[in-house]
Design a protein around this motif. Structure first.
Motif, mmCIF file in Angstrom:
data_model
loop_
_atom_site.group_PDB
_atom_site.id
_atom_site.type_symbol
_atom_site.label_atom_id
_atom_site.label_comp_id
_atom_site.label_asym_id
_atom_site.label_seq_id
_atom_site.Cartn_x
_atom_site.Cartn_y
_atom_site.Cartn_z
ATOM 1 N N THR A 61 0.843 -1.192 0.000
ATOM 2 C CA THR A 61 0.000 0.000 0.000
ATOM 3 C C THR A 61 0.883 1.249 0.000
ATOM 4 O O THR A 61 2.056 1.203 0.377
ATOM 5 C CB THR A 61 -0.921 0.038 1.233
ATOM 6 O OG1 THR A 61 -0.109 0.169 2.402
ATOM 7 C CG2 THR A 61 -1.778 -1.212 1.326
ATOM 8 N N LEU A 62 0.300 2.342 -0.400
ATOM 9 C CA LEU A 62 1.004 3.611 -0.372
ATOM 10 C C LEU A 62 1.384 3.966 1.068
ATOM 11 O O LEU A 62 2.465 4.494 1.329
ATOM 12 C CB LEU A 62 0.122 4.701 -0.983
ATOM 13 C CG LEU A 62 0.730 6.075 -1.175
ATOM 14 C CD1 LEU A 62 1.972 5.996 -2.045
ATOM 15 C CD2 LEU A 62 -0.285 7.013 -1.798
ATOM 16 N N GLN A 63 0.521 3.624 1.997
ATOM 17 C CA GLN A 63 0.792 3.879 3.414
ATOM 18 C C GLN A 63 1.995 3.055 3.895
ATOM 19 O O GLN A 63 2.845 3.561 4.622
ATOM 20 C CB GLN A 63 -0.448 3.559 4.243
ATOM 21 C CG GLN A 63 -0.346 4.004 5.677
ATOM 22 C CD GLN A 63 -1.659 3.829 6.408
ATOM 23 O OE1 GLN A 63 -2.416 2.910 6.116
ATOM 24 N NE2 GLN A 63 -1.925 4.686 7.363
ATOM 25 N N GLU A 64 2.087 1.794 3.476
ATOM 26 C CA GLU A 64 3.242 0.969 3.842
ATOM 27 C C GLU A 64 4.533 1.542 3.260
ATOM 28 O O GLU A 64 5.569 1.564 3.938
ATOM 29 C CB GLU A 64 3.047 -0.467 3.358
ATOM 30 C CG GLU A 64 2.024 -1.242 4.135
ATOM 31 C CD GLU A 64 1.664 -2.576 3.510
ATOM 32 O OE1 GLU A 64 1.255 -3.482 4.268
ATOM 33 O OE2 GLU A 64 1.774 -2.719 2.268
ATOM 34 N N LEU A 65 4.471 2.019 2.036
ATOM 35 C CA LEU A 65 5.647 2.614 1.413
ATOM 36 C C LEU A 65 6.106 3.841 2.206
ATOM 37 O O LEU A 65 7.293 3.993 2.494
ATOM 38 C CB LEU A 65 5.352 2.994 -0.039
ATOM 39 C CG LEU A 65 6.478 3.696 -0.790
ATOM 40 C CD1 LEU A 65 7.720 2.802 -0.880
ATOM 41 C CD2 LEU A 65 6.014 4.098 -2.180
ATOM 42 N N GLY A 66 5.174 4.691 2.567
ATOM 43 C CA GLY A 66 5.513 5.887 3.348
ATOM 44 C C GLY A 66 6.131 5.538 4.692
ATOM 45 O O GLY A 66 7.134 6.126 5.101
ATOM 46 N N ARG A 67 5.534 4.575 5.396
ATOM 47 C CA ARG A 67 6.076 4.149 6.701
ATOM 48 C C ARG A 67 7.477 3.569 6.548
ATOM 49 O O ARG A 67 8.363 3.846 7.345
ATOM 50 C CB ARG A 67 5.158 3.123 7.349
ATOM 51 C CG ARG A 67 3.898 3.711 7.901
ATOM 52 C CD ARG A 67 3.047 2.640 8.542
ATOM 53 N NE ARG A 67 1.832 3.213 9.088
ATOM 54 C CZ ARG A 67 0.779 2.517 9.428
ATOM 55 N NH1 ARG A 67 0.783 1.200 9.290
ATOM 56 N NH2 ARG A 67 -0.282 3.103 9.906
ATOM 57 N N ALA A 68 7.666 2.742 5.527
ATOM 58 C CA ALA A 68 8.982 2.141 5.298
ATOM 59 C C ALA A 68 10.024 3.216 5.019
ATOM 60 O O ALA A 68 11.158 3.135 5.505
ATOM 61 C CB ALA A 68 8.913 1.140 4.151
ATOM 62 N N MET A 69 9.660 4.228 4.249
ATOM 63 C CA MET A 69 10.601 5.317 3.968
ATOM 64 C C MET A 69 10.998 6.055 5.231
ATOM 65 O O MET A 69 12.171 6.408 5.422
ATOM 66 C CB MET A 69 9.995 6.285 2.950
ATOM 67 C CG MET A 69 9.925 5.727 1.559
ATOM 68 S SD MET A 69 9.153 6.929 0.443
ATOM 69 C CE MET A 69 9.628 6.240 -1.125
ATOM 70 N N ILE A 70 10.047 6.279 6.117
ATOM 71 C CA ILE A 70 10.346 6.948 7.381
ATOM 72 C C ILE A 70 11.290 6.101 8.221
ATOM 73 O O ILE A 70 12.267 6.610 8.790
ATOM 74 C CB ILE A 70 9.046 7.275 8.151
ATOM 75 C CG1 ILE A 70 8.270 8.368 7.402
ATOM 76 C CG2 ILE A 70 9.339 7.694 9.590
ATOM 77 C CD1 ILE A 70 6.864 8.587 7.902
ATOM 78 N N VAL A 71 11.027 4.808 8.309
ATOM 79 C CA VAL A 71 11.885 3.909 9.088
ATOM 80 C C VAL A 71 13.302 3.889 8.520
ATOM 81 O O VAL A 71 14.289 3.987 9.250
ATOM 82 C CB VAL A 71 11.295 2.481 9.150
ATOM 83 C CG1 VAL A 71 12.291 1.488 9.727
ATOM 84 C CG2 VAL A 71 10.009 2.471 9.946
ATOM 85 N N VAL A 72 13.420 3.774 7.217
ATOM 86 C CA VAL A 72 14.744 3.724 6.585
ATOM 87 C C VAL A 72 15.492 5.036 6.796
ATOM 88 O O VAL A 72 16.699 5.033 7.063
ATOM 89 C CB VAL A 72 14.621 3.366 5.084
ATOM 90 C CG1 VAL A 72 15.932 3.572 4.360
ATOM 91 C CG2 VAL A 72 14.170 1.924 4.936
#
Length: 92
Positions: A61-72
């Motif tokens: 999901t777009l939300q998962e992509l955004g969260r992953a970017m923040i974590v990275v």
């Protein structure tokens, strides 16, 4: 298209940033309630749950992509290529 993307990633790595990550989502589904999304999603949104079940390495999901970017950005990642399975795992 893939060749150009690969060349671009290689060129960005040569710029010697302190860290560089290439996110590689395959098929994204937008967050509910977004108003400025491509009309294409109206026709394929039914396919996302089935596709994710059949091929979990390809759908996020777009939300998962955004969260992953923040974590990275916060803690980094072992690999500079971040595939869908990594995106979903990082988002958790």
């Amino acid at each position: 298209m893939a060749r150009v993307k690969g060349e671009t990633e290689n060129d960005l790595q040569k710029l010697r940033f302190s860290s560089f990550y290439a996110f590689r989502p395959f098929l994204l589904t937008p967050t509910k309630g977004l108003t400025h999304t491509h009309g294409f999603y109206r026709f394929i949104k039914w396919f996302f749950p089935l596709g994710r079940w059949l091929y979990p390495k390809g759908f996020c999901t777009l939300q998962e992509l955004g969260r992953a970017m923040i974590v990275v950005c916060s803690v980094g990642h072992a690999s500079f290529n971040i595939e869908v399975k990594d995106i979903v795992q990082l988002a958790r």
